[in-house]
Write an enzyme that holds these catalytic residues in place. Structure first.
Site, short mmCIF file in Angstrom:
data_model
loop_
_atom_site.label_atom_id
_atom_site.label_comp_id
_atom_site.label_asym_id
_atom_site.label_seq_id
_atom_site.Cartn_x
_atom_site.Cartn_y
_atom_site.Cartn_z
N GLU A 127 0.85 -1.18 0.00
CA GLU A 127 0.00 0.00 0.00
C GLU A 127 0.90 1.24 0.00
OE1 GLU A 127 -2.81 0.41 3.22
OE2 GLU A 127 -3.86 2.00 2.17
N GLY A 268 2.67 2.77 10.66
CA GLY A 268 2.42 2.02 11.88
C GLY A 268 2.34 0.53 11.64
N ALA A 269 1.50 0.13 10.70
CA ALA A 269 1.31 -1.28 10.42
C ALA A 269 0.48 -1.41 9.15
CB ALA A 269 0.59 -1.97 11.58
N MET A 270 0.37 -2.64 8.65
CA MET A 270 -0.31 -2.84 7.38
C MET A 270 -1.18 -4.09 7.41
SD MET A 270 -0.87 -1.71 4.41
CE MET A 270 -2.10 -2.55 3.42
N GLU A 271 -2.40 -3.94 6.90
CA GLU A 271 -3.44 -4.95 7.04
C GLU A 271 -3.44 -6.03 5.95
OE1 GLU A 271 -3.98 -1.66 6.25
OE2 GLU A 271 -5.57 -1.46 4.75
N HIS A 304 -6.86 -2.15 15.00
CA HIS A 304 -7.07 -1.43 13.74
C HIS A 304 -6.78 -2.34 12.54
CE1 HIS A 304 -7.01 2.25 11.16
NE2 HIS A 304 -6.16 1.52 10.47
N GLU A 305 -5.61 -2.95 12.55
CA GLU A 305 -5.24 -3.79 11.39
C GLU A 305 -6.16 -5.01 11.30
OE1 GLU A 305 -3.39 -2.21 9.50
OE2 GLU A 305 -2.65 -0.79 11.00
N HIS A 308 -9.47 -4.09 9.79
CA HIS A 308 -9.40 -3.87 8.33
C HIS A 308 -9.81 -5.13 7.57
CE1 HIS A 308 -8.01 0.10 7.32
NE2 HIS A 308 -6.85 0.01 7.92
N GLU A 327 -10.22 3.79 6.00
CA GLU A 327 -9.45 4.29 7.15
C GLU A 327 -10.32 5.00 8.19
OE1 GLU A 327 -6.79 3.09 7.76
OE2 GLU A 327 -5.96 2.45 5.84
N1 TRP Z 1 -3.22 0.90 5.68
C1 TRP Z 1 -2.28 1.14 6.75
C2 TRP Z 1 -3.11 1.38 8.00
O1 TRP Z 1 -3.79 2.33 8.12
C3 TRP Z 1 -1.42 2.34 6.51
C4 TRP Z 1 -0.09 2.06 5.89
C5 TRP Z 1 0.81 1.17 6.28
C6 TRP Z 1 0.49 2.76 4.81
N2 TRP Z 1 1.92 1.26 5.50
C7 TRP Z 1 1.75 2.21 4.60
C8 TRP Z 1 0.08 3.78 4.00
C9 TRP Z 1 2.62 2.69 3.63
C10 TRP Z 1 0.93 4.25 3.01
C11 TRP Z 1 2.17 3.71 2.82
O2 TRP Z 1 -3.17 0.60 8.86
ZN ZN Z 2 -5.74 1.66 8.50
#
Ligand code: TRP
Ligand code: ZN
Length: 880
Positions: A127, A268-271, A304-305, A308, A327
């Site tokens: 993302e 922060g983190a990614m879903e 949060h993740e 998602h 979001e």
């Molecule tokens: N979708 C992720 C969240 O809100 C956000 C995110 C994680 C992101 N890594 C990223 C957005 C890198 C842009 C680029 O939990």
């Molecule tokens: Zn998010």
């Protein structure tokens, strides 16, 4: 050669994808500097696409090493290839198979987008547009496909191989030192949710049985030796899964749920579906290295993740303009989760503080944009407080408007109707219109208008008529280049207090729709009459911060004091105190600029005694009530001609007055921290928060033993929350013992980068003239790593965003320093550089001599020829 100006992407230009992708099979041969990716994809011409329409795929710094269509090689005339684009000029009429081989270098990938390495572990971040750095693809969220991933790597280098979905096969490759694993994700998904991880990682496992009896394997993968730091994250995950079932009826949908913690991560983190990847600061915790705030953050980000999975993954966005669809809604869901796990009011207070600290200035400055933007140059710049936090507020507004039941029915309709879709805000709102039978046109406008609405309130009580008349008006700030904003619907939760502090109910309301305790402001101006009120009421408005607006209400100090004491809405009790303190701090700031003697208001100093009297009843709330508005809060309220030194002086003066007036109580309270073994629960955390607020006041009092007691508190602390609170006071107040404590801290925590980040942070935010010299020295510390995003944030971003007097120094050195770092980081990691750059957004509100220096630094950045698209967009807007 001058690089081309970046193109503007516009919402109005959206067109559906001409070709769909049914399945994607990816085969990775992982090598540190030369990874091969073989992609096999089934494409399908979309309805309405003329036969022979070229197929254009996105790429980013890719090297194409193989290509075939339906098993046959393509001729040079049939295609056009560039690192950022692959075009097949005349694809077959309907379905066809495309095979693409690319070669990438994960070790050289310093942008942390696409496939990269963090401490030797291979991981991905796709993302928003990172997948195109792996293979050529229609890298847009409305192209949903079923993915199968085969990963092959050296066994010794990467014993753990993870992909999206469920594991289907794994084994050794005979005669080699390599092995492989195959993962299959049955849920169609956009490319931004793709992920893989490969490395030598330790695993912490648990399980969760869903309501319908599905047994889900839960794993958290971390660096070896960190297994014991995963307990809280795992506990938070299980509570999130249960909560989503209980609250929204949403169950998990795969056999495994994997989380991986990495130390190099831009956000922060990614879903990613079934394989969430986390910045390790949102996973790892123990009492020795994590504060209560860290525990709360981990709980919230894990939730949060996880949330998602439905709001983002099962239902995703049609295009990146709809980012708030996933979001805003997911932030709303994680806020509700945390409220249920902790104190609802205290959670609301901290969310509103966050919104005002980050989103309000964004909305009031050059980077202002609607919750659903209409255009962008670099989508990474739009993962903002406006999209996330204001987006969540809009969901809350919707819930307040419709009431709990209709809101729940609307959400249910959304989940059933749009499961499997890539959809839009309009489609989302339509579900609530149908479920409630209400016209939500005035609500929908919130998504398209930038700026924080101002609600002006004038109230007049007529004793003879027993009527309170409210003149209400709403207005949006004028924003250059944007059409004039139209009125929106603003739900104002309110109450009327009688002289005993009890809520009164009017017998009749004219001039506005009122449902329960919610009044709807729907026009630019409305006069509302509330009758049947036999005594003059004290108005409590915007209870619970029911809409993301600014209030212009000249409420008397005596009314505010009354509300601070009696409002049945606890949030507004806190707000009344904040409003009083803000007014006083503004008065003192103005006085400080004229070099007058500062004399804080006695009534405000006195009311703190009453807050302290209630301390034991609700420590967490009391800690919030004892937190004065920050220097940035005051700067924001002033809005122009800001002198951070005067603000600093004013705040210091009020703090000292409060500290000295209640010295004994603070001295007493600072010892009453949570007792017994450490527990991160909200009650214990509340006690620590209160004790540490008291410690902060005591540190700033004239007590003869202040420095000794704070130093003693530092050295006797048995958890990070108390330790860092004491260290912060030692350093910020420049107390004797600060140096010694800093050295002791470094010694104690040198093996934990996350704990060391706090050490950097404390020193970067110290409001001293010598701070920049200190930072120069810290950057040479072997424990500092100028390539790691967390380290950069802990030192440089902390300075730029959290040290107003030093960042905005009159000699310009603060701005120069941050500009230097931005220019250094940008070529390596544009996302991190561009985030740093946003800390200049309020430069125009500074007093002129400082604004001139900020502009110089910005121009120096702007003059760079090869600035990233990310920084170019931000610097252009900031200077415009
Ligand atoms: N979708 C992720 C969240 O809100 C956000 C995110 C994680 C992101 N890594 C990223 C957005 C890198 C842009 C680029 O939990
Ligand atoms: Zn998010």
């Amino acid at each position: 050669m001058r690089p081309e100006a970046p193109v503007t992407i516009r919402l109005e230009d959206y067109k559906p994808a001409p070709y769909k992708v049914e399945t994607v099979y990816l085969d990775f041969r992982l090598m540190p500097t030369a990874t091969t990716v073989d992609a096999r994809m089934i494409f399908q011409r979309a309805d309405g696409t003329p036969i022979g329409t070229p197929l254009v795929l996105d790429g980013d710094e890719l090297e194409l090493t193989g290509l075939s269509l339906d098993g046959l090689p393509l001729q040079p005339d049939d295609i056009s290839v560039a690192p950022d684009r692959l075009e097949i000029r005349t694809p077959p009429a309907d379905r066809f198979e495309l095979k693409i081989q690319t070669k990438i270098d994960p070790s050289a990938n310093s942008k942390l987008e696409g496939l990269y390495r963090s401490s030797g572990t291979y991981c991905t971040q796709c993302e928003a547009e990172g997948f195109r750095r792996i293979t050529y693809f229609p890298d847009r969220p409305d192209v949903l496909a079923v993915y199968t991933t085969r990963i092959e790597a050296r066994k010794s280098e990467a014993p753990v191989l993870l992909g999206n979905g469920n594991p289907v096969e794994s084994g050794d490759i005979a005669g080699t030192d390599r092995h492989f694993a195959v993962w299959h994700d049955p849920h169609p998904k956009p490319s931004y949710l793709f992920a893989l991880v490969a490395g030598d990682l330790a695993k912490v496992s648990d399980r969760f049985v869903t309501t319908s009896g599905k047994d889900v394997a839960l794993n958290i993968y971390v660096e070896h030796g960190r297994e014991s730091l995963c307990d809280w994250a795992m506990d938070s995950l299980k509570r999130s899964m249960k909560w989503d079932e209980d609250t929204f009826g949403l169950e998990y949908d795969l056999d495994v749920f994997n989380i991986v913690a990495v130390s190099d991560f831009n956000m922060g983190a990614m879903e990613n579906k079934g394989l969430n990847i986390f910045n390790d600061k949102y996973v790892l915790a123990d009492p020795e290295t994590a504060t209560d705030q860290d525990y709360a953050n981990i709980e919230a980000v894990i939730a949060h993740e996880y949330f998602h999975n439905w709001t983002g993954n099962r239902i995703t966005c049609r295009d990146w303009f709809q980012l708030c669809l996933k979001e805003g809604l997911t932030v709303f869901r994680d806020q509700e989760f945390s409220s249920d796990m902790r104190s609802r009011t205290v959670k609301r207070i901290s969310d509103v503080k966050l919104l005002k600290a980050h989103q309000f200035p964004e909305d009031a400055g050059p980077l202002a944009h609607p919750v659903r933007p209409r255009e962008y140059k670099e989508i990474n710049n739009f993962y903002t407080a406006t999209v996330y936090e204001k987006g969540a507020e809009l969901i809350r507004v919707l819930k307040t408007l419709l009431g709990n039941e209709a809101f729940a029915r609307g959400l249910e309709l959304y989940f059933s109707r749009h499961d499997g879709d890539a959809t839009t805000i309009e489609a989302f709102i339509a579900c609530f219109e149908e479920a409630s039978g209400r016209d939500l046109a005035l609500f929908a406008r919130w998504y398209d208008q930038a700026g924080t609405p101002l609600v002006a309130v004038e109230s007049h009580y007529d004793k003879d008529a027993a009527t309170l008349t409210l003149k209400l008006a709403q207005s949006y700030p004028a924003i250059k280049g944007q059409r004039k904003a139209k009125p929106v619907v603003i739900p104002l939760q309110f109450g009327l207090l009688d002289s005993k502090g009890q809520d009164m109910t009017p017998s009749q309301v004219d001039g506005a729709t009122v449902e329960g305790d919610v009044l709807l402001l729907e026009k630019a101006e409305q006069t509302v009459r509330l009758s049947g009120l036999n005594e003059a009421p004290v108005l409590s408005i915007l209870r619970g911060f029911s809409s993301p607006v600014r209030l212009d209400f000249d409420q008397s100090a005596s009314d505010l004091l009354f509300l601070a004491r009696h409002d049945s809405d606890q949030f507004n009790r806190w707000q009344a105190l904040q409003t009083l303190a803000t007014r006083e701090l503004i008065r003192l700031t103005k006085a400080a600029r004229t070099r007058a003697r500062l004399k804080p208001d006695a009534a405000l100093v006195d009311v703190i005694a009453e807050v302290l009297d209630q301390a034991s009843a609700d420590p967490a709330f009391c800690a919030q009530a004892l937190t004065l508005p920050s220097e940035q809060d005051i700067a924001r309220e002033l809005g122009q001609d800001v002198d951070p030194d005067a603000i600093h002086k004013a705040r210091k003066c009020l703090t000292a007055a409060i500290a000295n007036a209640h010295m004994a109580q603070f001295g007493n309270l600072m010892n009453q921290t949570a007792s017994g073994a450490f527990s991160p629960d909200a009650t214990s955390a509340g006690k620590r928060a209160l004790a540490n607020r008291a410690l902060a006041f005591y540190a700033q009092s004239d007590a003869a033993d202040a420095a000794d007691r704070v130093a003693a508190a530092y050295h006797s602390a048995d958890n990070m929350t108390d330790r860092i609170a004491a260290l912060t006071q030692l350093v910020n107040q420049d107390l004797p013992g600060a140096e010694k404590a800093l050295a002791a801290y470094r010694q104690r925590h040198s093996t934990s980068s996350l704990a060391m980040d706090k050490w950097f942070h404390v020193q970067a935010t110290a409001p001293h003239d010598t701070c920049l010299d200190q930072i120069d020295a810290l950057m040479l510390d072997p424990l500092y790593d100028g390539t790691n995003p967390n380290r950069i944030r802990a030192l440089v971003h902390a300075f730029a965003a959290g040290n107003p007097t030093q960042f905005a120094r009159k000699d310009g050195r603060g701005f120069e320093f941050v500009a230097d770092i931005i220019l250094k980081v940008d070529p390596r990691n544009p996302q991190v550089a561009s985030r740093l750059l946003t800390s200049f957004r309020s430069w125009r509100s500074l007093e002129e001599c400082r604004a001139i220096e900020a502009k110089k630094a910005l121009l120096r950045i702007s003059d760079m020829a090869n600035l990233s698209r990310d920084c170019r967009e931000i610097v252009d807007k900031t200077l415009k």
